[in-house]
Design an enzyme around this catalytic site. Sequence first.
Site, short mmCIF file in Angstrom:
data_model
loop_
_atom_site.label_atom_id
_atom_site.label_comp_id
_atom_site.label_asym_id
_atom_site.label_seq_id
_atom_site.Cartn_x
_atom_site.Cartn_y
_atom_site.Cartn_z
N ASN A 1 -4.57 13.71 11.95
CA ASN A 1 -4.35 14.63 10.83
C ASN A 1 -4.08 16.03 11.40
OD1 ASN A 1 -4.33 16.12 8.50
ND2 ASN A 1 -6.27 15.35 7.71
N ASN B 1 -1.85 19.05 3.56
CA ASN B 1 -1.03 18.08 2.81
C ASN B 1 -1.79 16.79 2.48
OD1 ASN B 1 -0.99 16.46 5.15
ND2 ASN B 1 1.00 17.23 5.82
N ASP B 2 -3.11 16.80 2.69
CA ASP B 2 -3.89 15.59 2.38
C ASP B 2 -3.79 15.24 0.89
OD1 ASP B 2 -4.59 15.59 5.00
OD2 ASP B 2 -6.72 16.00 4.69
N GLY C 1 -5.23 10.58 5.70
CA GLY C 1 -4.79 11.94 5.97
C GLY C 1 -3.97 12.15 7.22
N ASP D 1 -0.74 12.37 9.60
CA ASP D 1 0.57 12.90 9.20
C ASP D 1 1.48 13.12 10.39
OD1 ASP D 1 -0.48 15.25 10.36
OD2 ASP D 1 -1.12 16.03 8.42
N ASP E 1 11.94 -4.10 8.15
CA ASP E 1 10.84 -4.91 7.63
C ASP E 1 11.38 -6.16 6.93
OD1 ASP E 1 7.97 -5.13 6.86
OD2 ASP E 1 8.79 -4.93 4.84
N GLU F 1 12.12 -7.65 11.68
CA GLU F 1 10.87 -8.40 11.63
C GLU F 1 11.20 -9.85 11.29
OE1 GLU F 1 6.50 -8.31 9.47
OE2 GLU F 1 8.29 -7.83 8.31
#
Length: 614
Positions: free
Chosen positions: A136, A141-142, A162, A164, A329, A358
């Site tokens: 974090n 920006n949490d 949190g 980032d 993905d 994937e």
Amino acid sequence: MKQIIITIVLCLTFNLPWVSALNVQKTEPAFWWSGMQNTELQILLYGNDISTDNVSLSASDIRIKEIVRLENPNYLLLYLDLTETAPQQFDIILKKNGEQAVIPYQIKDRKDSPAGAQGFDASDVLYLIMPDRFANGNPDNDRVSGMLENKVDRSDPFARHGGDIQGIENHLDYFTDLGVTAIWLNPILENNMREGSYHGYAITDYYAVDPRLGSNQEFCRMVEAAHNKGLKIVMDMIFNHCGSEHFFFKDKPSDNWFNFQDNFTQTSYQTMPQMDIHRSDYDKTKSVDGWFTESMPDLNQRNRHVATYLIQNSIWWIEYAGIDGIRQDTHPYADFEMMARWCRAVKAEYPDFNIVGETWLGSNVGVSFWQEDSKVAYPRNSYLPTVMDFPLTNLMSYVFDEETNEWDRGLAKIYDYLSQDIVYANPMNLLVFLDNHDTSRFYKTTPSSGLNRYKQALAFLLTVRGIPQIYYGTEIVMAGDKANGDGALRNDFPGGWKGDKVNAFTPAGRDSLQTEAFTYIQKLLRWRAGNEVVAKGSYTHFIPRNGVYVYERRLGNRSVVVLLNGTDEKKMLDLAPYREVLPASSANELLSGKNIRLDSSLSLSARDVMILEF
């Protein structure tokens, strides 16, 4: 005539709601570039009842090829011809009932794009990070006003914690010191979902970084800083589905934008029908068109507008941010032909770029079907350069625990599996890994496991054919069992949060076990960086004898020979069968630093690893 002027602050804000009588709310992409190989540009406009608007452009060298008015009156699709277009600012003009909206649009000079698109290959080692769980760097920006999930609770494995982009940038020196060469980030785009948004796989805005992770500008800055330190950036993308809070789904553009969009049907999670010549239509449809979860509606890539939107989005991020690779993905869950078209489009713009899909299948035959130029898929071609070697991961999860004296146990299974590499079009373009964010972590805390299993597996991972990937925390033996839920696989990196009692980013913060593990993998990674023998060399291996597996990597007159004792006993290895890969009477052994005599036999400790350099 009433005229409404709409202003976009390019590169600073994206896709903000606009207040106007014509109520245009979204323009995607927000800008584009001249000089692309593909000179067609799709612009999606979204706003209240705009489909019947008259459309014109202020530019003389840009031609409108097609205006698409979808079933939903809130959408307009413009297809522009940029063949003769120079970098410029122009206006998209919408008119209806005596009102006018002017939407400024920019075509940028491609030469001003940031450096990147280097691709990645077997000379690299990817370090996989789940951004919310790593560090974090910006607590401000949490919590972001307006986000549907706006709490941070590190005690809840399913909540946001949190981490980032700033936290990742703050630790770029940690990655270079460790010895990895590329950072693969789990999805960073906006996931404005009511719960479970931390993992990033339910995108609600394809053109914006999630504000709880940072901004588009912070991401670009981090990529540039990583490049300056010799690190590449690989970005996770999802074409199979979006999040149910995406405006596409909340206000569907057409009746075929999604699969099963009026009647939720879950995928079977069985992707073999894509290649099964005996498949039923029912099984293929449920596999490919079914939703991953109810909160992740399945996009219909057979819709040409959806396909173009997704292809352009990936090219936009490569050009805008300068990323070096993409991990796609759930690749086999999407439409085969569209995904092949996407791979070709990306390579046409960026010849050195690499994409890994994937491909979570249980056999090498199944995985090989998805690789570019596959003999198994012929005459179809996925054009997907790199696939994920899940079958090898499954083997590695237990073979380093088993005795190898018997043919069907332990490292003999590794030999047997690798002897079938003929099914792959390019074995060097396989992503090889011990674990990731979806599997149990490789390191086990059981007393019988210890570090011998860990050390053997890492030595093998970093010397076998293919492109190695390690999961964050592997270097400090983070553990976690999938049986305890996905959160157990995605724990916070200790020291990534202010106030953490332990900081494993520093030597002082690691206990003796972590220090031994970190020192071991760091030595291997630093040795591997720039080592063309393991990046490009051939792979020759021997049938395991007396529980010992031996293989060679060779390039020109240089070679590396790896010996793994897969038993719990000391072994005296007869060297006669291996003379073809032992060109000298002695060799330097990497891990111990000793010069090893190679006479008639060689002594190996229980679960020993030797890496000999010639």
